[in-house]
Design a protein around this motif. Structure first.
Motif, PDB file in Angstrom:
ATOM      1  N   LEU A  79      -0.285  -3.764  15.489  1.00 37.98           N
ATOM      2  CA  LEU A  79       0.910  -3.523  14.682  1.00 37.98           C
ATOM      3  C   LEU A  79       1.959  -4.606  14.930  1.00 37.98           C
ATOM      4  CD1 LEU A  79       1.242   0.345  15.132  1.00 37.98           C
ATOM      5  CD2 LEU A  79       0.868  -0.837  12.960  1.00 37.98           C
ATOM      6  N   SER A  80       2.215  -4.907  16.202  1.00 41.70           N
ATOM      7  CA  SER A  80       3.220  -5.914  16.541  1.00 41.70           C
ATOM      8  C   SER A  80       2.829  -7.280  16.011  1.00 41.70           C
ATOM      9  CB  SER A  80       3.390  -5.966  18.062  1.00 41.70           C
ATOM     10  OG  SER A  80       4.282  -6.985  18.432  1.00 41.70           O
ATOM     11  N   ASP A  81       1.549  -7.628  16.135  1.00 41.12           N
ATOM     12  CA  ASP A  81       1.086  -8.938  15.694  1.00 41.12           C
ATOM     13  C   ASP A  81       1.302  -9.130  14.198  1.00 41.12           C
ATOM     14  OD1 ASP A  81      -0.200 -11.451  16.120  1.00 41.12           O
ATOM     15  OD2 ASP A  81      -2.032 -10.622  15.271  1.00 41.12           O
ATOM     16  N   ALA A  82       0.914  -8.123  13.410  1.00 40.62           N
ATOM     17  CA  ALA A  82       1.022  -8.238  11.953  1.00 40.62           C
ATOM     18  C   ALA A  82       2.478  -8.186  11.487  1.00 40.62           C
ATOM     19  CB  ALA A  82       0.208  -7.133  11.278  1.00 40.62           C
ATOM     20  N   ILE A  83       3.257  -7.281  12.071  1.00 40.59           N
ATOM     21  CA  ILE A  83       4.652  -7.149  11.651  1.00 40.59           C
ATOM     22  C   ILE A  83       5.441  -8.390  12.060  1.00 40.59           C
ATOM     23  CG2 ILE A  83       6.771  -5.834  12.003  1.00 40.59           C
ATOM     24  CD1 ILE A  83       5.010  -3.326  12.256  1.00 40.59           C
ATOM     25  N   GLY A  84       5.175  -8.917  13.258  1.00 44.43           N
ATOM     26  CA  GLY A  84       5.877 -10.110  13.710  1.00 44.43           C
ATOM     27  C   GLY A  84       5.553 -11.344  12.878  1.00 44.43           C
ATOM     28  N   ALA A  85       4.346 -11.377  12.297  1.00 39.53           N
ATOM     29  CA  ALA A  85       3.940 -12.512  11.469  1.00 39.53           C
ATOM     30  C   ALA A  85       3.938 -12.152   9.986  1.00 39.53           C
ATOM     31  CB  ALA A  85       2.557 -13.003  11.902  1.00 39.53           C
ATOM     32  N   ASN A  86       4.847 -11.261   9.599  1.00 39.62           N
ATOM     33  CA  ASN A  86       4.856 -10.787   8.221  1.00 39.62           C
ATOM     34  C   ASN A  86       5.078 -11.902   7.210  1.00 39.62           C
ATOM     35  OD1 ASN A  86       6.847  -9.484   5.851  1.00 39.62           O
ATOM     36  ND2 ASN A  86       5.007  -8.287   6.334  1.00 39.62           N
ATOM     37  N   ALA A  87       5.847 -12.919   7.602  1.00 40.66           N
ATOM     38  CA  ALA A  87       6.084 -14.029   6.677  1.00 40.66           C
ATOM     39  C   ALA A  87       4.772 -14.730   6.326  1.00 40.66           C
ATOM     40  CB  ALA A  87       7.070 -15.018   7.298  1.00 40.66           C
ATOM     41  N   VAL A  88       3.889 -14.885   7.303  1.00 37.73           N
ATOM     42  CA  VAL A  88       2.585 -15.492   7.041  1.00 37.73           C
ATOM     43  C   VAL A  88       1.731 -14.581   6.175  1.00 37.73           C
ATOM     44  CG1 VAL A  88       0.492 -16.412   8.121  1.00 37.73           C
ATOM     45  CG2 VAL A  88       2.711 -16.730   9.224  1.00 37.73           C
ATOM     46  N   VAL A  89       1.798 -13.285   6.451  1.00 39.17           N
ATOM     47  CA  VAL A  89       1.037 -12.320   5.656  1.00 39.17           C
ATOM     48  C   VAL A  89       1.433 -12.412   4.182  1.00 39.17           C
ATOM     49  CG1 VAL A  89       0.571  -9.867   5.277  1.00 39.17           C
ATOM     50  CG2 VAL A  89       0.719 -10.754   7.605  1.00 39.17           C
ATOM     51  N   LYS A  90       2.733 -12.449   3.936  1.00 41.27           N
ATOM     52  CA  LYS A  90       3.209 -12.533   2.556  1.00 41.27           C
ATOM     53  C   LYS A  90       2.835 -13.870   1.925  1.00 41.27           C
ATOM     54  CE  LYS A  90       7.144  -9.364   2.923  1.00 41.27           C
ATOM     55  NZ  LYS A  90       6.460  -8.350   2.120  1.00 41.27           N
ATOM     56  N   ALA A  91       2.953 -14.932   2.720  1.00 39.11           N
ATOM     57  CA  ALA A  91       2.693 -16.268   2.168  1.00 39.11           C
ATOM     58  C   ALA A  91       1.262 -16.403   1.670  1.00 39.11           C
ATOM     59  CB  ALA A  91       2.985 -17.333   3.225  1.00 39.11           C
ATOM     60  N   PHE A  92       0.317 -15.723   2.324  1.00 37.97           N
ATOM     61  CA  PHE A  92      -1.086 -15.852   1.950  1.00 37.97           C
ATOM     62  C   PHE A  92      -1.640 -14.587   1.294  1.00 37.97           C
ATOM     63  CE2 PHE A  92      -0.447 -19.114   5.113  1.00 37.97           C
ATOM     64  CZ  PHE A  92      -1.178 -20.187   4.612  1.00 37.97           C
ATOM     65  N   GLY A  93      -0.731 -13.690   0.879  1.00 32.25           N
ATOM     66  CA  GLY A  93      -1.181 -12.474   0.213  1.00 32.25           C
ATOM     67  C   GLY A  93      -2.158 -11.681   1.055  1.00 32.25           C
ATOM     68  N   GLY A  94      -1.877 -11.591   2.336  1.00 32.72           N
ATOM     69  CA  GLY A  94      -2.829 -10.983   3.259  1.00 32.72           C
ATOM     70  C   GLY A  94      -2.579  -9.524   3.565  1.00 32.72           C
ATOM     71  N   GLU A  95      -1.767  -8.840   2.753  1.00 37.74           N
ATOM     72  CA  GLU A  95      -1.459  -7.442   3.059  1.00 37.74           C
ATOM     73  C   GLU A  95      -2.720  -6.581   3.158  1.00 37.74           C
ATOM     74  OE1 GLU A  95       2.285  -9.049   1.109  1.00 37.74           O
ATOM     75  OE2 GLU A  95       0.110  -9.242   0.827  1.00 37.74           O
ATOM     76  N   ALA A  96      -3.626  -6.747   2.186  1.00 31.71           N
ATOM     77  CA  ALA A  96      -4.846  -5.930   2.178  1.00 31.71           C
ATOM     78  C   ALA A  96      -5.714  -6.237   3.400  1.00 31.71           C
ATOM     79  CB  ALA A  96      -5.638  -6.165   0.891  1.00 31.71           C
ATOM     80  N   ARG A  97      -5.777  -7.516   3.784  1.00 33.95           N
ATOM     81  CA  ARG A  97      -6.581  -7.885   4.943  1.00 33.95           C
ATOM     82  C   ARG A  97      -6.014  -7.269   6.218  1.00 33.95           C
ATOM     83  NH1 ARG A  97      -6.521 -14.116   4.915  1.00 33.95           N
ATOM     84  NH2 ARG A  97      -4.851 -13.814   3.407  1.00 33.95           N
ATOM     85  N   GLU A  98      -4.671  -7.286   6.332  1.00 29.39           N
ATOM     86  CA  GLU A  98      -4.052  -6.682   7.518  1.00 29.39           C
ATOM     87  C   GLU A  98      -4.228  -5.168   7.516  1.00 29.39           C
ATOM     88  OE1 GLU A  98      -2.931  -8.344  10.106  1.00 29.39           O
ATOM     89  OE2 GLU A  98      -3.547 -10.146   9.030  1.00 29.39           O
ATOM     90  N   ASP A  99      -4.175  -4.556   6.299  1.00 27.23           N
ATOM     91  CA  ASP A  99      -4.443  -3.112   6.205  1.00 27.23           C
ATOM     92  C   ASP A  99      -5.837  -2.799   6.713  1.00 27.23           C
ATOM     93  OD1 ASP A  99      -1.958  -2.775   5.113  1.00 27.23           O
ATOM     94  OD2 ASP A  99      -2.671  -2.608   3.030  1.00 27.23           O
ATOM     95  N   GLU A 100      -6.800  -3.634   6.319  1.00 30.31           N
ATOM     96  CA  GLU A 100      -8.185  -3.407   6.739  1.00 30.31           C
ATOM     97  C   GLU A 100      -8.344  -3.606   8.247  1.00 30.31           C
ATOM     98  OE1 GLU A 100     -12.685  -5.167   5.820  1.00 30.31           O
ATOM     99  OE2 GLU A 100     -10.941  -5.886   4.678  1.00 30.31           O
ATOM    100  N   ARG A 101      -7.679  -4.629   8.762  1.00 28.65           N
ATOM    101  CA  ARG A 101      -7.756  -4.887  10.206  1.00 28.65           C
ATOM    102  C   ARG A 101      -7.164  -3.719  10.997  1.00 28.65           C
ATOM    103  NH1 ARG A 101      -4.555  -8.042  14.039  1.00 28.65           N
ATOM    104  NH2 ARG A 101      -5.938  -9.026  15.572  1.00 28.65           N
ATOM    105  N   LEU A 102      -6.009  -3.225  10.541  1.00 25.46           N
ATOM    106  CA  LEU A 102      -5.404  -2.076  11.205  1.00 25.46           C
ATOM    107  C   LEU A 102      -6.296  -0.852  11.080  1.00 25.46           C
ATOM    108  CD1 LEU A 102      -2.999  -0.776  12.670  1.00 25.46           C
ATOM    109  CD2 LEU A 102      -2.041  -0.243  10.429  1.00 25.46           C
ATOM    110  N   SER A 103      -6.914  -0.697   9.904  1.00 23.56           N
ATOM    111  CA  SER A 103      -7.780   0.464   9.679  1.00 23.56           C
ATOM    112  C   SER A 103      -8.926   0.494  10.682  1.00 23.56           C
ATOM    113  CB  SER A 103      -8.333   0.426   8.254  1.00 23.56           C
ATOM    114  OG  SER A 103      -9.210   1.508   8.035  1.00 23.56           O
ATOM    115  N   ARG A 104      -9.519  -0.673  10.975  1.00 25.25           N
ATOM    116  CA  ARG A 104     -10.612  -0.712  11.953  1.00 25.25           C
ATOM    117  C   ARG A 104     -10.127  -0.261  13.326  1.00 25.25           C
ATOM    118  NH1 ARG A 104     -11.766  -5.725   9.358  1.00 25.25           N
ATOM    119  NH2 ARG A 104     -10.800  -6.855  11.106  1.00 25.25           N
TER     120      ARG A 104
END
Length: 597
Positions: free
Chosen positions: A213-238
């Motif tokens: 959770l901390s890793d993804a939230i702290g790097a949210n700017a990168v997540v948004k820049a690469f449209g990675g929301e779904a990928r992070e959702d999947e990673r968290l889901s695992r």
């Protein structure tokens, strides 16, 4: 095999290490611990005599002894009042004890983490570390309550009741003692051998969940820049699914254990009740005696049932404190030598004498017999391809790592013999990617010199060409910059870092030049500020673009941990086939570009 299979087996001495950790903190407050212990013991002892008096009351009523009945009732009332007062005193005492321990543990864990090695921090999730500290801190609250307010009274009642019953009916006392012992043994066995490993694994995945959770939230700017929301959702889901399975198994194990313990309690109850009836039928016990036996057992039954919960809570708090204790026991990689003195810098001369250094896990050293001298006030550039040893060079100057052999010295003083605090106060750093606190701009700049005045902070900002953009902000120097400075642009963060270095006014300066990724206006402002900052200091510049090192006094060319060329720009450029010339030509467009990191 499951990757986590090894974690299903209990680790040796975990309970002992956690309890030792707790008792050592108790020893810091012996008076309050003694007060709490004595109050709880005395308050519990009053309860043990209530069943005995209840039996006498019934016998007195049956015999028509009014005075005897009133006397028994009065003593029962007095014992009840004493129990309330003593228990309240115990509960009151544990508040300052627990809060003081929680405060100490949080501060000491934070101090330990701050002093752990750069490598440790690079390999650890910040969110997981915070979770380990906060969860362990709150587990102390549970552990103190269990040990002092729960288990201590429970064991006192068990021992006292068995003694009172045994004085009149040895076999009955022995039977209750054996039943209670069997129940406690089964409870501890389940908790330590079955439930603890499962709960430990559940806690490990809870820590991992916090890290993800901390890793993804702290790097949210990168997540948004690469449209990675779904990928992070999947990673968290695992991770959540794994956590879900481990926690479900842990909770179900606790449920089955609780049911088994409840069944064992009923068997003990039936045995004690049957024994009391047999004694009455044999004429060895009066009605009051039967009431005494049954009331005593009901008291014991309640405490025994609670013992199961207390042991479970004890083991859970031990599991939750385990990672905190491990953190407390983590040795810092770099420590001050006994009798370390303060570093005193006069000229700022830096020497590497026969230095050998390797990172943990590497088979061959990065540096082997490295010798180098940088004169005080000299401006030196470090160039070379990625992994050549430039960054490691400046980390050794800061003593973020210790060398295996040889010596790094400043003005003739071995940096391993001086305190880390005074060493790092004499070395100002402007990193390639400045890290800012989520505090005001004034606080971030002022971090370079504790106690600096607002005027000194603003002067440092002017020298760094940062005052202008700060003044344009609605709150000026009081503006909060966001986590890691996310509210500022790259150029603005860089200028704040330079202002911080100006304010530190250290005689040795390390610049991880980072203008290549900025716009031309920001680059010009930062370059001007950097040149201004280097005046009168020993300056070491890690260069990512060779154009920035032309004006420096000297350039060191690194390759695979060796300094292969050393000299000013013009002389190195004149070496046909030289490393520096080859790098320069590539960056100038005569070959493939090289990123010099």
């Amino acid at each position: 095999m499951d990757d986590d299979q090894d974690d299903l087996f209990p680790r040796a001495n975990v309970l002992r290490s956690v309890l030792t950790f707790t008792f050592l903190h108790w020893l810091r407050r012996p008076a309050i611990v003694l007060l709490c212990t004595l109050a709880m013991l005395a308050g519990t002892l009053t309860e043990i005599f209530v069943p005995l008096l209840a039996g006498r009351l019934i016998d007195a009523v049956g015999a028509g002894d009014r005075a005897g009945a009133i006397h028994a009732f009065a003593i029962m009332s007095a014992l009840g009042l004493a129990m309330v007062v003593l228990r309240h005193l115990g509960w009151w005492a544990i508040i300052p004890l627990t809060l003081g321990m929680m405060r100490d543990v949080a501060q000491e864990a934070f101090a330990r983490v701050q002093r752990l090695s750069t490598e440790w921090h690079a390999n650890s999730f910040a969110g997981s570390t915070v979770r380990r500290i906060s969860r362990g801190m709150w587990a102390i609250d549970t552990l103190n309550d269990v040990l002092l307010l729960s288990l201590l009274p429970s064991l006192t009642v068990l021992a006292g009741t068995v003694v009172l019953l045994g004085l009149d009916w040895p076999l009955l006392g022995l039977g209750m003692a054996l039943g209670a012992f069997a129940y406690v043994a089964v409870t501890f066995g389940l908790a330590t051998r079955v439930l603890a490993p499962i709960a430990r694994l559940s806690n490990q995945w809870d820590t991992k969940l916090g890290g993800v959770l901390s890793d993804a939230i702290g790097a949210n700017a990168v997540v948004k820049a690469f449209g990675g929301e779904a990928r992070e959702d999947e990673r968290l889901s695992r991770t959540v699914n794994k956590w879900h399975r481990r926690t479900w198994r842990s909770w179900m194990a606790f449920t089955w254990a609780g049911s088994g313990q409840l069944a064992l309690l009923w068997l003990i109850r039936m045995g004690v009740t049957g024994g009391a009836l047999w004694l009455w039928q044999a004429g060895r016990a009066s009605a009051g005696d039967v009431a005494f036996i049954l009331t005593s057992y009901l008291l014991v039954h309640g405490y025994l049932r609670d013992v199961g919960q207390h042991v479970h809570m004890l083991q859970r708090s031990v599991n939750e404190m385990e990672e905190l204790v491990q953190l407390h026991d983590e040795p810092p990689a770099v420590v001050d030598a006994p009798g370390a003195r303060a570093l005193r810098v006069t000229a700022g001369t830096i020497r590497f004498d026969a230095v050998r250094f390797r990172y943990a896990g590497q088979t061959s050293p990065l540096y082997e017999g490295l010798n180098l001298s940088i004169a005080g006030g000299e401006r030196v550039g470090l160039v070379g391809p990625s992994g050549s040893g430039k960054t490691s060079f400046v980390k050794l100057i800061q003593r973020l790592y210790d060398v295996e052999a040889g010596q790094v010295s400043i003005d003739g003083q071995d940096i391993a013999a001086v305190t880390q605090e005074t060493l790092r106060r004499q070395v100002a750093i402007v990193p390639q990617e400045p890290v800012l606190f989520h505090r005001s701009l004034a606080e971030n700049i002022g971090y370079g010199r504790p106690g600096a005045t607002q005027a000194e902070i603003e002067q440092a900002a002017r020298l760094a060409n940062a005052h202008g953009f700060i003044e344009r902000l609605p709150k000026g120097y009081a503006t909060l910059v966001g986590e890691r400075g996310v509210k500022l642009s790259g150029g603005e963060r860089q200028r704040v870092a330079i202002a911080r270095a100006f304010l530190a006014d250290a005689p040795i300066l390390i610049l991880d030049e980072a203008t290549s990724s900025l716009d031309s206006e920001s680059e010009a402002a930062i370059q001007q500020a950097m040149e201004r900052l280097m005046v009168g200091r020993t300056a070491i510049v890690i260069a990512h673009r060779l154009s920035t090192v032309r004006a420096l006094d000297r350039i060191l060319v690194f390759d695979h941990g060796r300094i292969v060329e050393d000299g000013p720009h013009d002389r190195l450029l004149a070496i046909t086939g030289g490393h520096y010339r080859r790098l320069f030509e590539r960056q100038a467009g005569n070959g493939e570009p090289v990123l010099l990191q």
